[in-house]
Design an enzyme around this catalytic site. Structure first.
Site: not given
Ligand code: SAM
Length: 282
Positions: A86, A105, A137-138, A155-156
């Protein structure tokens, strides 16, 4: 007809929002994404049925997951954000003008739709020349990168779906390897009133890789259940225990105008309520 969007995170207890207008609803390559308008919270985003962010309360989480490690470090130059599609964490990190930032992301649609429907979250940060956005992928990124970071902010999403790998021992070990000497790792770690096992499991998986590991707390209205915990890990034991005078001097020098974060809140956030302490193994 009025549509209510319920969060499906917990089986026996739910929050739900009146969706005045659905702005976007689609299955992306990785998850179900919905963005809608609500009278109390403004725009709201959910992924796989779990609330991610809202216009109204996003500042609380984004300030605390960003400024606490950066201010505690004091000399950070290179920051890595994992997740954070976001753009809220990116915005807060780049308010520190001496920093550059890589954001990894997995889901390009979250970034694209956030730019469109949550422009204030990133507030132009994606176009900042100090931002390097990587769609990947992180877990894979931290395994392969040769770069070193002073602060890593995870921030996942919750540990279900694509976010699951970001809660593994393997991921924490790889993060440790790409941190610089006094580097700090912070990760989103759930609401312990409902997700207590996340604290216990994260401590068991993260602490073997670091000299110092603990948690700090922040209360975000739409992450229901009271305090959320953010996990903290570093090989510098002092970073978590910086005296308030040090944090105040750094904060005043920066002149940041925050809405939740203050040096006193920073220091106090490491004081864990007893029910959270009891989830930890000493
Ligand atoms: N603050 C929020 C919460 O605590 O619910 C999280 C917000 S942020 C939108 C979370 C992001 O992590 C998502 O956009 C998602 O696509 C990303 N995400 C999930 N798994 C991931 C991964 N393996 N590598 C990179 N990003 C990832």
């Amino acid at each position: 007809m009025t549509r209510w969007v319920g969060e499906t995170l917990y089986e026996a207890y739910q929050q739900r929002f009146k969706a005045d207008k659905i702005l976007f609803e689609e299955k992306t390559e990785h998850q179900d994404l919905i963005i809608f308008e609500n009278e109390s919270f403004g725009r709201v985003m959910a992924l796989d049925g779990v609330i991610q962010t809202t216009d109204r309360d996003e500042f609380i989480y984004h300030e605390m997951i960003s400024h606490v490690p950066i201010m505690a470090h004091g000399q950070a130059e290179n920051v890595l954000i994992i997740g954070g599609g976001d753009g809220g964490v990116l915005r807060e990190v780049l308010r520190h003008e001496n920093l550059r930032c890589t954001m990894v992301e997995i889901d390009a649609s979250v970034v694209d739709m956030s730019k469109k429907y949550f422009p204030d979250h990133s507030d132009g940060a994606f176009d900042n020349p100090r931002c390097n956005l990587v769609i990947a992928d992180g877990l894979k990124f931290v395994k392969e990168t040769q770069e070193r970071f002073d602060v890593i902010i995870v921030d996942s999403t919750d540990p279900i779906g694509p976010g699951e790998v970001l809660f593994t021992s393997e991921f924490y070990a790889d993060c440790q390897k790409c941190l610089s000497k006094d580097g700090i790792l912070v990760t989103q770690n759930g609401v312990p009133f409902f997700q207590g096992e996340e604290v216990t499991v994260t401590q068991a998986r993260m602490s073997p890789h670091f000299v110092d590991m603990s948690f700090y707390v922040v209360a975000v209205p739409t992450y229901i259940g009271g305090f959320m915990t953010l996990a903290w890990a570093s090989n510098n034991q002092q970073a978590r225990k910086q005296p308030i005078e040090v944090i105040e001097a750094r904060f005043n020098a920066l002149g940041l105008d925050t809405q939740y974060y203050t040096p006193a809140v920073h220091v106090g956030a490491f004081a864990l309520p007893r029910y959270i302490q009891k989830l930890l193994k000493s």
